[in-house]
Design an enzyme around this catalytic site. Sequence first.
Site: not given
Ligand code: ACO
Length: 434
Positions: A311, A369
């Site tokens: 998140h 979720d």
């Molecule tokens: N699985 C694996 N790796 C992940 C995940 C994940 N679900 N989420 C983040 N990471 C990693 C990224 O690869 C990144 O790694 P790095 O630093 O080595 O490049 C690091 O963690 C940070 O990730 P970002 O994408 O920069 O984080 P951001 O805050 O932009 O993204 C998000 C947040 C979009 C929710 C992300 O965690 C994600 O895609 N999660 C899966 C989708 C999801 O469950 N979304 C629901 C969110 S809650 C809602 O809307 C109700």
Amino acid sequence: MTGAPIGSVTVTMDGTDKSASLPLLAGTIGPSVFDIRKLYTDLDLFTYDPGYGGTAACESRITYIDGDEGVLLHRGYPIDQLAEQSTFLEVAHLLLNGELPDKEELAEFERGVMLHTMVHEQLRQFYNGFRRDAHPMAVICGVVGALSAFYHDSLDVTNADHRRISAFRLIAKLPTIAAWAYKYSIGQPFMYPRNDLGYAENFLYMMNAVPAEPYHVNPVLARAMDRILILHADHEQNASTSTVRLAGSTGANPFACIAAGIASLWGPAHGGANEAVLKMLAEIGHKDHIPDFIARVKDKNSGVRLMGFGHRVYKNYDPRAKIMERTCHEVLDELGIKDDPLLELALELERIALHDDYFISKKLYPNVDFYSGIILKAMGIPTSMFTVLFAVARTVGWISQWKEMMEDPLQRIGRPRQVYTGHAQRDFVVLQAR
Ligand code: ACO
């Protein structure tokens, strides 16, 4: 002035004698902000913050999140207390009006909302314009946008009565519009709302009842649905809420703004994640395949993410996920589903991920979720409707945030700037010479 002034931050440009003193402002709780509004006029500088991770775009009194501690408060009340002890319409009143209602206020609010559950009969025709296999998010996005063509008497965004009636209409009609999108997709007749039922009950009724049979809404499932709606009601300045605010900042009518919010919610990084979690669990298929799947998630080149994990704000357990997990067990017990393979798979996946260095070091925890899809599936709700349900709930947050913005004297059109990295000015070259 936003927030309480508590000092200033001085920004100095290296190698020049230019500097600016920017006011430092404190909120009630949470990090302070420094007000950069004069940065451009004083220093000819913009700030650069793609994704807005370090930017407060507005002042708000509605929702507070402490992502490190896993805290979510609505108007100061913790989400777990609201989910356990209140109803969705009580929370709607709280978000919209700032306080929990007393008995009479709640009765009046419930009546006010439920009086608007029907949609203009002409709006039924819209559904026929869609293919039966259209995604229900596409359908509700279109139909909600079309509301502004039907309710001309509440479109003056500067009129407080119009804003109130529009809020009631949106909160009341979303379940009807959503349930009809589902009925259309399965070829069943639309069920008209029943105002003698509670909000969540009525929604389940419109989704599941058919004219040919009596239908009794299971109270445990109605309570679970109500709780799911509470857990999704608002979440500060997330992507869809910011979309609603940005659209609303132009003076666009609230129906158009909420349609914009629905479009923004649809993506798998946001509201589409609950649907994506189930697809992911189906793809993994068996506990034995979890290590392989986790290895793919950790491989940067695979593009695979553990859906329902991570998140932007929470760097701890999403407090909503814990309540969701409890609700999940309640629903499965009520339905007599023992040893649900999807739940078992999800629990094992969660256990492995929570002990894995990759997820620990990146502070990736289950979000709301991760479990909601399992509950909804057990309740017989098709996967394509998951994000729609989220939209029904979040409409309350969107409209509360929109109303707050419209009543903010500092409100002005949202208009971010950019760092331009394209060509500098150059002369046009005629086609023959290119
Ligand atoms: N699985 C694996 N790796 C992940 C995940 C994940 N679900 N989420 C983040 N990471 C990693 C990224 O690869 C990144 O790694 P790095 O630093 O080595 O490049 C690091 O963690 C940070 O990730 P970002 O994408 O920069 O984080 P951001 O805050 O932009 O993204 C998000 C947040 C979009 C929710 C992300 O965690 C994600 O895609 N999660 C899966 C989708 C999801 O469950 N979304 C629901 C969110 S809650 C809602 O809307 C109700």
